[in-house]
Design a protein around this motif. Structure first.
Motif, PDB file in Angstrom:
ATOM      1  N   ALA A 111     -78.849  52.507  68.834  1.00  0.00           N
ATOM      2  CA  ALA A 111     -78.859  53.910  68.346  1.00  0.00           C
ATOM      3  C   ALA A 111     -77.973  54.093  67.332  1.00  0.00           C
ATOM      4  N   LYS A 112     -76.638  53.720  67.420  1.00  0.00           N
ATOM      5  CA  LYS A 112     -75.628  54.220  66.629  1.00  0.00           C
ATOM      6  C   LYS A 112     -75.926  53.503  65.292  1.00  0.00           C
ATOM      7  N   TRP A 113     -76.234  52.260  65.639  1.00  0.00           N
ATOM      8  CA  TRP A 113     -76.411  51.498  64.213  1.00  0.00           C
ATOM      9  C   TRP A 113     -77.767  51.974  63.278  1.00  0.00           C
ATOM     10  N   ARG A 114     -78.699  52.103  64.115  1.00  0.00           N
ATOM     11  CA  ARG A 114     -79.917  52.907  63.634  1.00  0.00           C
ATOM     12  C   ARG A 114     -79.501  54.338  62.760  1.00  0.00           C
ATOM     13  N   ALA A 115     -78.641  55.003  63.462  1.00  0.00           N
ATOM     14  CA  ALA A 115     -78.446  56.255  62.710  1.00  0.00           C
ATOM     15  C   ALA A 115     -77.679  55.874  61.518  1.00  0.00           C
ATOM     16  N   ALA A 116     -76.805  54.801  61.529  1.00  0.00           N
ATOM     17  CA  ALA A 116     -75.909  54.754  60.458  1.00  0.00           C
ATOM     18  C   ALA A 116     -76.589  53.744  59.442  1.00  0.00           C
ATOM     19  N   GLY A 117     -77.589  53.223  59.694  1.00  0.00           N
ATOM     20  CA  GLY A 117     -78.491  52.109  58.883  1.00  0.00           C
ATOM     21  C   GLY A 117     -78.090  50.934  58.772  1.00  0.00           C
ATOM     22  N   LYS A 118     -76.917  50.612  59.637  1.00  0.00           N
ATOM     23  CA  LYS A 118     -76.520  49.158  59.641  1.00  0.00           C
ATOM     24  C   LYS A 118     -75.628  48.799  60.723  1.00  0.00           C
ATOM     25  N   ALA A 119     -75.613  47.585  61.164  1.00  0.00           N
ATOM     26  CA  ALA A 119     -74.762  47.146  62.242  1.00  0.00           C
ATOM     27  C   ALA A 119     -73.193  46.570  61.577  1.00  0.00           C
ATOM     28  N   PRO A 120     -72.487  46.649  62.399  1.00  0.00           N
ATOM     29  CA  PRO A 120     -71.013  45.981  61.966  1.00  0.00           C
ATOM     30  C   PRO A 120     -71.303  44.772  61.448  1.00  0.00           C
ATOM     31  N   ASP A 121     -70.388  44.590  60.333  1.00  0.00           N
ATOM     32  CA  ASP A 121     -70.278  43.133  59.617  1.00  0.00           C
ATOM     33  C   ASP A 121     -69.450  42.242  60.399  1.00  0.00           C
TER      34      ASP A 121
END
Length: 194
Positions: A111-121
């Motif tokens: 949910a956090k990554w969807r809100a940010a539009g990306k996952a950690p690299d």
């Protein structure tokens, strides 16, 4: 000179002192058993792997819920419990709690990554060949540590021990909540009504 009126007062005073000391000792919680810390460290380590699982789910688009895999993990744990002379039902509940806690972390991170539009690299380990074998190893360790802690699970101070011992383990609120869920099956003492 000793009078009969003072005897009951002295006895009452002694009785009150004995009662006070006994209650003060009963109110002092017993220290947490040594078996608790390694168990919580293992549970926390298992939860941290949820971050890696979430990354693989992000990349693959696969759902977090994997009922077939969950049933397999619980069945394997129950079989190991029988071999180790542990209650298979209790071990199944313990593993189900770990799975639910792990999914809580995954849902929160996705949910956090969807809100940010990306996952950690960050590097993605392989789910089948790297993450699952690690989870299997942790499960073996978890069952041994659970067996070591089991004699203390009915202690009336168990919930207090967990609260204090969990305090310094999680890295954030999401992992803190997940660790609370992961430890929800550890104490079996009847809790006094609130």
């Amino acid at each position: 000179m000793f009078t009969p009126l003072r005897l009951p007062q002295r006895l009452l005073g002694c009785a009150a002192l004995v009662w006070f000391v006994a209650n003060a000792q009963a109110a002092t919680p017993s220290p947490a058993p040594e078996a608790l810390k390694p168990l919580l460290v293992t549970l926390n380590e298992r939860l941290n792997i949820a971050d890696l699982v979430a990354l693989t789910k992000w990349d693959s688009g696969k759902p977090i819920q994997d009922s077939a895999r969950e049933a397999q993990v619980i069945a394997n744990a129950k079989a190991l419990a029988t071999e180790r002379q542990l209650d298979p039902q209790a071990v199944g509940q313990l593993l189900a709690a770990q799975i639910e806690a792990n999914k809580l972390v995954q849902y929160g991170l996705l949910a956090k990554w969807r809100a940010a539009g990306k996952a950690p690299d960050t590097p993605r380990p392989d789910l089948a060949n790297q993450i699952r074998p690690r989870l299997d190893e942790l499960q073996n360790r978890l069952l041994q540590q659970y067996a070591d802690f089991l004699p203390f699970s009915k202690d009336p101070h168990c919930a207090n021990w967990l609260t204090k011992a969990r305090a310094n383990l999680p890295q954030d609120r999401l992992h803190e909540l997940a660790l609370i869920r992961a430890t929800g099956e550890l104490c079996t003492a009847d809790q006094p009504p609130a």
